[in-house]
Design a protein around this motif. Structure first.
Motif, PDB file in Angstrom:
ATOM      1  N   SER A   1       3.820  -1.628  -2.059  1.00  0.00           N
ATOM      2  CA  SER A   1       2.658  -1.447  -2.932  1.00  0.00           C
ATOM      3  C   SER A   1       1.947  -0.176  -2.480  1.00  0.00           C
ATOM      4  CB  SER A   1       1.710  -2.649  -2.837  1.00  0.00           C
ATOM      5  OG  SER A   1       2.228  -3.755  -3.536  1.00  0.00           O
ATOM      6  N   VAL A   2       2.026   0.850  -3.272  1.00  0.00           N
ATOM      7  CA  VAL A   2       1.543   2.168  -2.880  1.00  0.00           C
ATOM      8  C   VAL A   2       0.040   2.277  -3.142  1.00  0.00           C
ATOM      9  CG1 VAL A   2       1.808   4.659  -3.164  1.00  0.00           C
ATOM     10  CG2 VAL A   2       3.795   3.139  -3.436  1.00  0.00           C
ATOM     11  N   GLY A   3      -0.756   2.240  -2.070  1.00  0.00           N
ATOM     12  CA  GLY A   3      -2.191   2.450  -2.213  1.00  0.00           C
ATOM     13  C   GLY A   3      -2.478   3.863  -2.672  1.00  0.00           C
ATOM     14  N   ASN A   4      -3.613   4.051  -3.323  1.00  0.00           N
ATOM     15  CA  ASN A   4      -3.934   5.366  -3.878  1.00  0.00           C
ATOM     16  C   ASN A   4      -3.856   6.488  -2.844  1.00  0.00           C
ATOM     17  OD1 ASN A   4      -4.376   4.520  -6.524  1.00  0.00           O
ATOM     18  ND2 ASN A   4      -6.496   3.951  -6.117  1.00  0.00           N
ATOM     19  N   ALA A   5      -4.301   6.210  -1.616  1.00  0.00           N
ATOM     20  CA  ALA A   5      -4.311   7.249  -0.588  1.00  0.00           C
ATOM     21  C   ALA A   5      -2.902   7.679  -0.200  1.00  0.00           C
ATOM     22  CB  ALA A   5      -5.060   6.750   0.644  1.00  0.00           C
ATOM     23  N   PHE A   6      -1.911   6.800  -0.418  1.00  0.00           N
ATOM     24  CA  PHE A   6      -0.547   7.095   0.011  1.00  0.00           C
ATOM     25  C   PHE A   6       0.319   7.720  -1.082  1.00  0.00           C
ATOM     26  CE2 PHE A   6      -2.080   4.253   3.196  1.00  0.00           C
ATOM     27  CZ  PHE A   6      -1.447   4.658   4.357  1.00  0.00           C
ATOM     28  N   VAL A   7      -0.250   7.893  -2.264  1.00  0.00           N
ATOM     29  CA  VAL A   7       0.519   8.483  -3.362  1.00  0.00           C
ATOM     30  C   VAL A   7       1.123   9.831  -2.978  1.00  0.00           C
ATOM     31  CG1 VAL A   7       0.353   9.436  -5.702  1.00  0.00           C
ATOM     32  CG2 VAL A   7      -0.679   7.207  -5.182  1.00  0.00           C
ATOM     33  N   PRO A   8       0.370  10.738  -2.313  1.00  0.00           N
ATOM     34  CA  PRO A   8       0.951  12.062  -2.011  1.00  0.00           C
ATOM     35  C   PRO A   8       2.154  12.034  -1.076  1.00  0.00           C
ATOM     36  CG  PRO A   8      -1.449  12.110  -1.822  1.00  0.00           C
ATOM     37  CD  PRO A   8      -1.051  10.671  -1.930  1.00  0.00           C
ATOM     38  N   ILE A   9       2.273  10.991  -0.238  1.00  0.00           N
ATOM     39  CA  ILE A   9       3.362  10.999   0.746  1.00  0.00           C
ATOM     40  C   ILE A   9       4.329   9.829   0.593  1.00  0.00           C
ATOM     41  CG2 ILE A   9       1.923  12.214   2.434  1.00  0.00           C
ATOM     42  CD1 ILE A   9       1.748   9.570   3.999  1.00  0.00           C
ATOM     43  N   HIS A  10       4.136   8.992  -0.420  1.00  0.00           N
ATOM     44  CA  HIS A  10       4.948   7.785  -0.478  1.00  0.00           C
ATOM     45  C   HIS A  10       6.419   8.082  -0.747  1.00  0.00           C
ATOM     46  CE1 HIS A  10       4.801   7.982  -4.893  1.00  0.00           C
ATOM     47  NE2 HIS A  10       5.703   7.026  -4.912  1.00  0.00           N
TER      48      HIS A  10
END
Length: 315
Positions: free
Chosen positions: A6-15
């Protein structure tokens, strides 16, 4: 191993980079967007055959855990695990781990921003100036004031270090008193009532549990100094928000800054000049997100090698 992420908003750039590294370890990875993760039915459907579940703020209660037929491990992208039923997970034989302390500097630095922003009315004066007003305003210095730290954990300790630059007096209340560290940082442990009544800046750093739900209520706000500031970077439910907003409306305290709310996203944000509100960004810096990702990937590597997992949450 199958991983549901579950990709939290903060992790979108590096997921995507994280996914590539997990796949290199032999994992089959399925990602859910933040919006998808907010729908329990989607999570329940996708988690059924997952071995590992990586999550940020998604709530994982008994209903979700009961759907996870193959789940062996949940990884929290951060420190607080109050959104996970850890006790029930343990009963089902599911390990829960987190990444303690990796965002502590980010959160502590944000607190300093709030303290200065509230004291100097930065947000209010910025808006007024952009609307054509050029009216000066007197503020307050942090220098020599009293900082009250409610919860002397990793964030509280880092905050105590930073405010030495302002020569602040430092008080703390904590259920687990680290006397050695407190002494080295010149922090004095006091009672809860003393913390509330003596602090010029009261910062909530403690984890949410059953004993401190709405512990900052109307009676506590009345104990605070009339020009004191309340800052919450922990969990929204620690504060009785209605009581706080009522107090701010009549200037019962100097102001407040909230990075967390009891319901996120909140149903409403009061338009008050003495209130700063941000959308849970305390740990959201490029550096802290990368540190959490590194801990997560290291743990998955250990899991794939049959080695002990780091930072397992104890019930």
């Amino acid at each position: 191993m199958k991983i549901l992420f579950s990709v939290g908003n903060a992790f979108v750039p590096i997921h995507q980079e994280m996914v590539v590294q997990m796949e290199q370890l032999g994992a089959e990875v399925e990602c859910l967007t933040f919006e998808q993760s907010m729908h329990p039915e989607i999570v329940k459907e996708r988690i059924e055959d997952a071995d590992i579940y990586i999550l940020a703020v998604t709530k994982v209660g008994r209903d979700v855990i009961d759907c996870a037929k193959s789940l062996k491990w949940m990884i929290k992208l951060g420190t607080g695990v109050d959104n996970i039923d850890v006790m029930y997970a343990a009963k089902k034989g599911i390990i829960v781990s987190n990444a303690p302390g990796q965002n502590a500097w980010s959160v502590a630095e944000l607190v300093i921003g709030y303290m200065i922003g509230l004291s100097r009315k930065v947000s209010l004066l910025d808006a007024r100036t952009k609307n054509g007003s050029w009216k000066h305003s007197l503020g307050l210095e942090l220098y020599g004031k009293t900082l009250g730290i409610f919860g002397f954990g990793t964030i509280g300790k880092k905050l105590a270090r930073i405010v030495d630059a302002f020569q602040m007096n430092k008080l703390a209340f904590s259920y687990h008193q680290d006397e050695k560290t407190a002494e080295s940082l010149h922090v004095s442990f006091v009672s809860m009532d003393q913390l509330f009544s003596q602090s010029d800046y009261l910062v909530i750093c403690t984890a949410l549990n059953q004993t401190n739900y709405h512990i900052i209520d109307a009676s506590v706000l009345k104990k605070m100094k009339p020009n004191a500031f309340l800052i919450n970077i922990s969990r929204g439910a620690i504060i009785d928000e209605k009581a706080l907003f009522d107090a701010l409306k009549i200037n019962e305290i100097g102001g407040a800054a909230l990075d967390v709310r009891e319901i996120e996203p909140p149903e409403m944000v009061p338009d008050l000049n003495n209130l700063l509100v941000t959308p849970h960004i305390g740990g959201s810096t490029i550096e802290s997100i990368q540190r959490i990702a590194d801990v997560t990937l290291e743990n998955i590597h250990r899991f794939s090698q049959g080695k002990p997992i780091l930072h397992v949450v104890k019930c």
